[in-house]
Design an enzyme around this catalytic site. Sequence first.
Site, PDB file in Angstrom:
ATOM      1  CB  SER A   1      -0.924   0.014   1.201  1.00  0.00           C
ATOM      2  OG  SER A   1      -0.174   0.208   2.373  1.00  0.00           O
TER       3      SER A   1
ATOM      4  CE  LYS B   1      -2.787   1.798   5.400  1.00  0.00           C
ATOM      5  NZ  LYS B   1      -2.809   1.402   4.014  1.00  0.00           N
TER       6      LYS B   1
END
Length: 985
Positions: free
Chosen positions: A886, A929
Amino acid sequence: MKGFDTNLRLQASSPEFSNGFLPKRQNFIKLNRRNCYPRSSFSPTMLKLFTSSASRVHHLTPVSRVVGSSPVECPLFKALSQITGWNRRSTSLGHRAFFCSEPTNGEAAAEAETKAVESDSEVSDSKSSSAIVPTNPRPEDCLTVLALPVPHRPLFPGFYMPIYVKDPKVLAALQESRRRQAPYAGAFLLKDDPSADSSSSTDAEKNINELKGKELLNRLHEVGTLAQISSIQGDQVILVGHRRLRIKEMVSEEPLTVKVDHLKDNPFDMDDDVVKATSFEVISTLRDVLKTSSLWRDHVQTYTQHIGDFTYPRLADFGAAICGANRHQAQEVLEELDVHKRLRLTLELMKKEMEISKIQETIAKAIEEKISGEQRRYLLNEQLKAIKKELGVETDDKSALSAKFKERIEPNKEKIPAHVLQVIEEELTKLQLLEASSSEFNVTRNYLDWLTILPWGNYSNENFDVARAQTILDEDHYGLSDVKERILEFIAVGRLRGTSQGKIICLSGPPGVGKTSIGRSIARALNRKFFRFSVGGLADVAEIKGHRRTYVGAMPGKMVQCLKSVGTANPLVLIDEIDKLGRGHAGDPASALLELLDPEQNANFLDHYLDVTIDLSKVLFVCTANVIDMIPNPLLDRMEVISIAGYITDEKVHIARDYLEKTARGDCGVKPEQVEVSDAALLSLIENYCREAGVRNLQKQIEKIYRKIALKLVREGAVPEEPSVASDPEEAEIVADVGESIENHTVEENTVSSAEEPKEEAQTEKIAIEKVMIDESNLADYVGKPVFHAEKLYEQTPVGVVMGLAWTSMGGSTLYIETTVVEEGEGKGGLNITGQLGDVMKESAQIAHTVARKIMLEKEPENQFFANSKLHLHVPAGATPKDGPSAGCTMITSLLSLATKKPVRKDLAMTGEVTLTGRILPIGGVKEKTIAARRSQIKTIIFPEANRRDFDELAENVKEGLNVHFVDDYGKIFELAFGYDKQED
Ligand code: ADP
């Protein structure tokens, strides 16, 4: 063996005795069964032979009779003395006297005799007894006598015998004759009743009582014994036999009185060899009987000790009287006047007696052997039991065990499935057949123990009250509204369907976010029992499915153990760390777990140990995992995943204030008014010490603070106030007592100490009231120096450094991806990668290099940076993403920053994977996140376009103040990262 149930008595008469003096050697009188009367009452000389019908021990006390001044020297006497070891010398010590024929002392003797027998009759409990007495009454007094029938055995001269006289007339006549000082009567044995079977003695007795006059006379044997009426007590008359009589004619009918002849033994030659030999044979037979049985030992011993005028006829009478001959044989002996013939008859009887005694001995021996064998076994068994008990290895005996198992299943027998009940019954039967010490017995016992202890069909009442559930969930956890909502939905469905089965909830999230404690709350809300087991690292299928019973130490699997420990068939089972399930070498734990969890299969779950299917469909399974990617797919398919992302600072403050502080305070015994932790301190604690997603570390730190506060309070003497907090009245009472004594104690101490150091005492009191204040300034005193610093590593990231966002099993985190030039030169272009990267990440880095080069070619075609620079790209280890790549866009941005020599925008973080064509792919863990970015004071975040929805779903407080951009093409990121001067906000 009628003869043996009689008490045979041998009587001695001696002037000393009548004077109340008892020679030493006569001390055996003590052996009498109940000699509770004074020794003096023995005086008249009753020394007896006592035979207990039960033990058949004869105790013989013979009569002594002196002829002249010394005992008769006789070979027979010597022989008997030898047998019994009697010392003859002692005999000569005793003076002997005639029993009742001495005209001078006859009266006194008779009187004394009467007394003795009277007292003695108390101890006599047998119906018939006999005694040997000297036989010398005056015949002229006794030519006409009352005829008394004796039922069982003839009375022999020298013995005495009690009889019962029922006829009052006869009794009166006997008393009258005693008064006339001619206390004699004739005792005649009753003939058998020709008309009836008179074998029973009570019948015989009844008959005699009814017989009168001539009738009675006809039933009596002609030959009988002249008997002295020794005593009369009630209807019991004690007769002492003297000499033989023969009935001549009847004088009167009532009471029956007869004229008699006194019989004399036929004259015989004392030296006749045949007579001698016969009598010796009698004695040797006696000796043999003595050898085989101790029965007569006392008999003979006392006889030989006391016999004075020992003669052949007397020996014959003695033998016949004491042996077990029947009445006819005994009567025959009585009637025999020929001494030799009489001895022969006695000898016959004695031989028979010896045979009987031999048989008796073998019977006794056999029985004794049998008994001792059984006794030995019994004793050994008892000892074994005692030893086992002592060693603590006592095993319950079979029937007790079976009873225990049956008792267990009895209350809910109808709830137990038929197939299980059948197995239980079979095993119970088997248990009875097995040897208790065999290993199979133990296996069966343990098996039954498990089978019977499981809560077959025993359910706790499930509670589907949504409002109540909400209260419980809120009570236990702050926030987590989405999680709680999901759980409430689940409960609501349960309410509508009436059952909550068929679902597996999987709580996923970083450690310390409350997965386990939520599981516990769900159980509480649903009113189910809670059981937790961790499958982290579990590699052995047997842990889940159990071992087969054939293995030593076999155990059922965890699920069966769970049912046993919770005691209900519908617990909530929390399977912890399902993502860390090990890989077994024998069997796959994941598939075993699947069998356990799958609602389709677990209604018939088969545990290897239990070997009967159990229904687990009512069990509610809740699993926890840190990352769901690691959960085996077939399992994941059947789960309803609820993820808990972790907490932002604000949430942590609430959790700390409302939950963690309270519990820590309670655990440490600190009262709320004793301490104050400022908001700033708490914030600093969260920001600088506990930045992870969960709150476990925060909990630890808070506990640490409160422990230190407790120590401080104790040191400062704040203790005595404690007891008054008890809320329970009963407890308060106890506390009050204690408080009082403490108070008294302190008062005493105070008086001493206040005299000495009054100042310090006052100071302590003051401190005890003061609060412990914790703020930012003294926080470090409690939890040490900060682990994290609030400042970012870079105020403005340099060229080649870009902040990425990662999602790890510990939650979300930020990471700096750094790139630098290693070498420059024509055609040197290349990429070195470091960091703990898997293959996927390495590929991702290569892709990033290519894409960056392509973009550079588009934007600045003349820029040869990538062609001529050898680059080094580093991804820090601690933040290795677990959810696959990612960091693609972060790496490209880092490379481009270096190529363009331009740092990226301040406070920017990004996440997303890029394809070779520059498309941005969606990522996971948006919430995590975002939280991580907030922690690092990031203002601008770039997410893939596809994740816009995830972000929109986040709580407002999480999204608050963030500038978020969603992109689907790398071009946009380039603009956002480097075009900041143009579009500065
Ligand atoms: P996990 O199982 O996710 O690793 P735990 O359930 O063991 O975490 O939780 C750790 C501690 O944090 C527990 O004492 C729990 O009560 C507390 N905790 C976690 N989340 C919350 C919350 N939202 N509100 C209150 N306490 C919480």
